[in-house]
Motif scaffolding. Structure first.
Motif, PDB file in Angstrom:
ATOM      1  N   THR A 131       0.816  -1.227   0.000  1.00  0.00           N
ATOM      2  CA  THR A 131       0.000   0.000   0.000  1.00  0.00           C
ATOM      3  C   THR A 131       0.844   1.268   0.000  1.00  0.00           C
ATOM      4  O   THR A 131       0.315   2.357   0.186  1.00  0.00           O
ATOM      5  N   GLY A 132       2.127   1.133  -0.166  1.00  0.00           N
ATOM      6  CA  GLY A 132       2.966   2.326  -0.201  1.00  0.00           C
ATOM      7  C   GLY A 132       4.172   2.084  -1.071  1.00  0.00           C
ATOM      8  O   GLY A 132       4.472   0.955  -1.441  1.00  0.00           O
ATOM      9  N   GLY A 133       4.837   3.154  -1.431  1.00  0.00           N
ATOM     10  CA  GLY A 133       6.085   3.030  -2.169  1.00  0.00           C
ATOM     11  C   GLY A 133       5.885   2.572  -3.602  1.00  0.00           C
ATOM     12  O   GLY A 133       4.807   2.668  -4.173  1.00  0.00           O
ATOM     13  N   ASN A 136       2.987   0.082  -4.625  1.00  0.00           N
ATOM     14  CA  ASN A 136       1.645   0.402  -4.134  1.00  0.00           C
ATOM     15  C   ASN A 136       0.581  -0.167  -5.082  1.00  0.00           C
ATOM     16  O   ASN A 136       0.611   0.097  -6.281  1.00  0.00           O
ATOM     17  N   ALA A 205       3.622   6.598  -8.083  1.00  0.00           N
ATOM     18  CA  ALA A 205       3.482   6.001  -6.751  1.00  0.00           C
ATOM     19  C   ALA A 205       4.727   6.256  -5.927  1.00  0.00           C
ATOM     20  O   ALA A 205       4.662   6.468  -4.721  1.00  0.00           O
ATOM     21  N   GLN A 208       4.456   9.726  -4.617  1.00  0.00           N
ATOM     22  CA  GLN A 208       3.450   9.805  -3.547  1.00  0.00           C
ATOM     23  C   GLN A 208       3.990   9.239  -2.251  1.00  0.00           C
ATOM     24  O   GLN A 208       3.653   9.692  -1.175  1.00  0.00           O
ATOM     25  N   GLY A 209       4.825   8.201  -2.372  1.00  0.00           N
ATOM     26  CA  GLY A 209       5.371   7.583  -1.186  1.00  0.00           C
ATOM     27  C   GLY A 209       6.483   8.401  -0.544  1.00  0.00           C
ATOM     28  O   GLY A 209       6.987   8.036   0.503  1.00  0.00           O
TER      29      GLY A 209
HETATM   30  C1  LIG Z   1      -1.392   4.155  -3.024  1.00  0.00           C
HETATM   31  O1  LIG Z   1      -2.308   4.144  -4.101  1.00  0.00           O
HETATM   32  C2  LIG Z   1      -3.598   4.639  -3.730  1.00  0.00           C
HETATM   33  C3  LIG Z   1      -4.536   4.396  -4.904  1.00  0.00           C
HETATM   34  O2  LIG Z   1      -3.936   4.796  -6.107  1.00  0.00           O
HETATM   35  C4  LIG Z   1      -3.482   6.108  -3.351  1.00  0.00           C
HETATM   36  O3  LIG Z   1      -4.731   6.612  -2.956  1.00  0.00           O
HETATM   37  C5  LIG Z   1      -2.510   6.225  -2.185  1.00  0.00           C
HETATM   38  O4  LIG Z   1      -2.291   7.587  -1.886  1.00  0.00           O
HETATM   39  C6  LIG Z   1      -1.178   5.574  -2.523  1.00  0.00           C
HETATM   40  N1  LIG Z   1      -0.371   5.553  -1.313  1.00  0.00           N
HETATM   41  C7  LIG Z   1       0.929   5.847  -1.299  1.00  0.00           C
HETATM   42  C8  LIG Z   1       1.579   5.845   0.041  1.00  0.00           C
HETATM   43  O5  LIG Z   1       1.568   6.103  -2.305  1.00  0.00           O
END
Ligand SMILES: *[C@@H]1O[C@H](CO)[C@@H](O)[C@H](O)[C@H]1NC(C)=O
Length: 214
Positions: A131-133, A136, A205, A208-209
């Motif tokens: 769910t991360g990195g 994900n 991703a 985002q991580g």
């Molecule tokens: C993982 O993916 C979900 C769905 O795309 C997103 O909402 C979430 O922010 C992501 N989490 C990380 C930690 O990148």
């Protein structure tokens, strides 16, 4: 011409994802940069090594694992209080480090059953949901025997989705420590071989991580 590309990212606990991502990105960049080589890279296979920690909490605050079947048989000879057939369903947190407070990287969702009449051995069947990195949204299917008296157990990677589509491999599984009577911390080293055609980690991703690839 077949070129076998293997990614062996032997990584520290603190930074497994950035290094795995870095090497995977490098391979993707090389594949794009060279025409005929690109096909070979796509046809090759990659080994992805991940290490993370799993928190199996069977009672008290923050419980993530619940016994759903109480085995009706006699008491187990070497596991006091347990019975053949005892089955637990879990949604255990996975973290980057051994501390439950370290960065969450996913969940382990599945079941384990006391499936040996005489030995302290569980049958585990679970999905690792990342769910991360970099990975994900990808999942890894893990099945196997967990003899809790062994210092290192080996379970099978039998498949996956996303970056782990078509994965095969194994998991080395160790009890890292007991946080409390109800909270076991397990160290999992996943070695997954994926076909070259499996989608690489998503750059978005990674950002985002909060992982820095520089
Ligand atoms: C993982 O993916 C979900 C769905 O795309 C997103 O909402 C979430 O922010 C992501 N989490 C990380 C930690 O990148």
């Amino acid at each position: 011409m077949t070129i076998e590309i293997r990614i062996m990212a032997f990584v520290s606990t603190a930074a497994w994802m950035p290094r795995v991502v870095f090497v995977a990105s490098l391979v993707a960049a090389l594949a794009m940069a060279s025409g005929p080589a690109a096909a070979a890279a796509r046809g090759g296979r990659r080994v992805i090594h991940l290490r993370f920690y799993m928190h199996d909490i069977t009672g008290g605050p923050g419980q993530t694992a619940v016994q759903v079947v109480k085995g009706p048989g006699p008491a187990h000879p070497v596991m006091p209080g347990s019975h053949f057939g005892d089955t637990t369903v879990m949604d255990d947190a996975l973290t980057e480090g051994a501390s439950a407070a370290s960065r969450p990287v996913g969940r382990a969702q599945g079941t384990y059953t006391l499936a040996s009449l005489r030995e302290p051995a569980l049958w585990v069947s679970m999905t690792v949901v990342l769910t991360g990195g970099a990975y994900n949204g990808s999942t890894i299917a893990v099945v196997g025997r967990d003899d809790i008296s062994a210092s290192v157990r080996e379970l099978a990677v039998v498949g996956g989705t996303g970056a782990f589509r078509g994965a095969t491999g194994h998991v080395l599984w160790r009890t890292a420590r007991m946080e409390s009577r109800d909270h076991v911390v397990l160290e999992l080293d996943v070695y997954a071989t994926v076909p070259g055609a499996s989608p690489p980690p998503r750059a978005g991703a990674v950002r985002q991580g909060g992982l820095n690839l520089d």
